[in-house]
Design a protein around this motif. Structure first.
Motif, PDB file in Angstrom:
ATOM      1  N   UNK A  19       0.858  -1.185   0.000  1.00 51.77           N
ATOM      2  CA  UNK A  19       0.000   0.000   0.000  1.00 51.77           C
ATOM      3  C   UNK A  19       0.890   1.230   0.000  1.00 51.77           C
ATOM      4  N   UNK A  20       0.652   2.066  -0.985  1.00 50.65           N
ATOM      5  CA  UNK A  20       1.354   3.342  -1.084  1.00 50.65           C
ATOM      6  C   UNK A  20       0.486   4.445  -0.497  1.00 50.65           C
ATOM      7  N   UNK A  21       1.143   5.405   0.118  1.00 51.29           N
ATOM      8  CA  UNK A  21       0.448   6.567   0.659  1.00 51.29           C
ATOM      9  C   UNK A  21       1.070   7.831   0.100  1.00 51.29           C
ATOM     10  N   UNK A  22       0.252   8.856  -0.063  1.00 51.34           N
ATOM     11  CA  UNK A  22       0.734  10.160  -0.497  1.00 51.34           C
ATOM     12  C   UNK A  22       0.055  11.219   0.356  1.00 51.34           C
ATOM     13  N   UNK A  23       0.859  11.999   1.035  1.00 50.98           N
ATOM     14  CA  UNK A  23       0.333  13.056   1.887  1.00 50.98           C
ATOM     15  C   UNK A  23       0.664  14.411   1.281  1.00 50.98           C
ATOM     16  N   UNK A  24      -0.348  15.242   1.141  1.00 46.62           N
ATOM     17  CA  UNK A  24      -0.161  16.595   0.620  1.00 46.62           C
ATOM     18  C   UNK A  24      -0.096  17.581   1.771  1.00 46.62           C
ATOM     19  N   UNK A  25       0.819  18.528   1.673  1.00 46.96           N
ATOM     20  CA  UNK A  25       0.933  19.557   2.699  1.00 46.96           C
ATOM     21  C   UNK A  25       1.293  20.880   2.035  1.00 46.96           C
ATOM     22  N   UNK A  26       1.300  21.925   2.849  1.00 43.74           N
ATOM     23  CA  UNK A  26       1.628  23.244   2.331  1.00 43.74           C
ATOM     24  C   UNK A  26       0.388  24.090   2.186  1.00 43.74           C
ATOM     25  N   UNK A  27       0.464  25.029   1.276  1.00 45.14           N
ATOM     26  CA  UNK A  27      -0.654  25.938   1.041  1.00 45.14           C
ATOM     27  C   UNK A  27      -1.618  25.284   0.063  1.00 45.14           C
ATOM     28  N   UNK A  74      -9.904  14.552   4.789  1.00 43.68           N
ATOM     29  CA  UNK A  74      -9.586  15.300   6.006  1.00 43.68           C
ATOM     30  C   UNK A  74      -8.076  15.394   6.228  1.00 43.68           C
ATOM     31  N   UNK A  75      -7.361  14.381   5.749  1.00 47.46           N
ATOM     32  CA  UNK A  75      -5.908  14.346   5.933  1.00 47.46           C
ATOM     33  C   UNK A  75      -5.153  14.756   4.678  1.00 47.46           C
ATOM     34  N   UNK A  76      -5.874  15.091   3.603  1.00 42.97           N
ATOM     35  CA  UNK A  76      -5.230  15.372   2.311  1.00 42.97           C
ATOM     36  C   UNK A  76      -4.253  14.259   1.941  1.00 42.97           C
ATOM     37  N   UNK A  77      -4.715  13.051   2.106  1.00 44.44           N
ATOM     38  CA  UNK A  77      -3.883  11.875   1.859  1.00 44.44           C
ATOM     39  C   UNK A  77      -4.638  10.912   0.961  1.00 44.44           C
ATOM     40  N   UNK A  78      -3.936  10.265   0.055  1.00 47.37           N
ATOM     41  CA  UNK A  78      -4.539   9.226  -0.758  1.00 47.37           C
ATOM     42  C   UNK A  78      -3.625   8.024  -0.805  1.00 47.37           C
ATOM     43  N   UNK A  79      -4.227   6.910  -1.195  1.00 49.13           N
ATOM     44  CA  UNK A  79      -3.576   5.622  -1.079  1.00 49.13           C
ATOM     45  C   UNK A  79      -3.717   4.820  -2.364  1.00 49.13           C
TER      46      UNK A  79
END
Length: 121
Positions: A19-27, A74-79
């Motif tokens: 399982x891959x995860x991608x978290x977005x952060x920043x503006x 809610x976490x700006x994350x996708x898998x």
């Protein structure tokens, strides 16, 4: 500016799962679509899976029925759940977002740094 950080790659045997995860952060003002691409040695980068802001999904024919893309808004994350992995799935996987950092600014493409997935036969 939007930053994407991937995790979850590695080495797995044929038939295994990752399982891959991608978290977005920043503006982040809005994320229009979230996706995964991959690039194998000597080949062009190709779309693996994408999920839109409205929840629609699309998959490459080669992964349909084996891979599933999902998100946590809610976490700006996708898998990317990858099952029944095959040696031909070996590639560097990149997460992608089409997003805008501020209202009034058109969305643009953002990429993660890539994570290696290797499937041994």
């Amino acid at each position: 500016q939007v930053h994407l950080v991937e995790s979850g790659g590695g080495l797995v045997q044929t038939g295994g799962s990752l399982r891959l995860s991608c978290a977005a952060s920043g503006s982040i003002f809005s994320i229009w679509s979230m996706g995964w691409y991959r690039q194998a040695p000597g080949k062009q980068r190709e779309l693996v899976a994408i999920i839109t802001r409205g929840g629609s999904t699309n998959y490459a024919d080669s992964v349909k029925g084996r891979f599933t893309i999902s998100r946590d808004n809610a976490k700006n994350t996708w898998y990317l759940q990858m099952n029944s992995l095959k040696p031909e799935d070996t590639a560097v996987y990149y997460c992608h977002a089409r997003a805008s950092g501020d209202p009034g600014i058109p969305p643009r493409d953002y990429w993660g740094q890539g994570t290696q997935v290797t499937v041994s036969s």
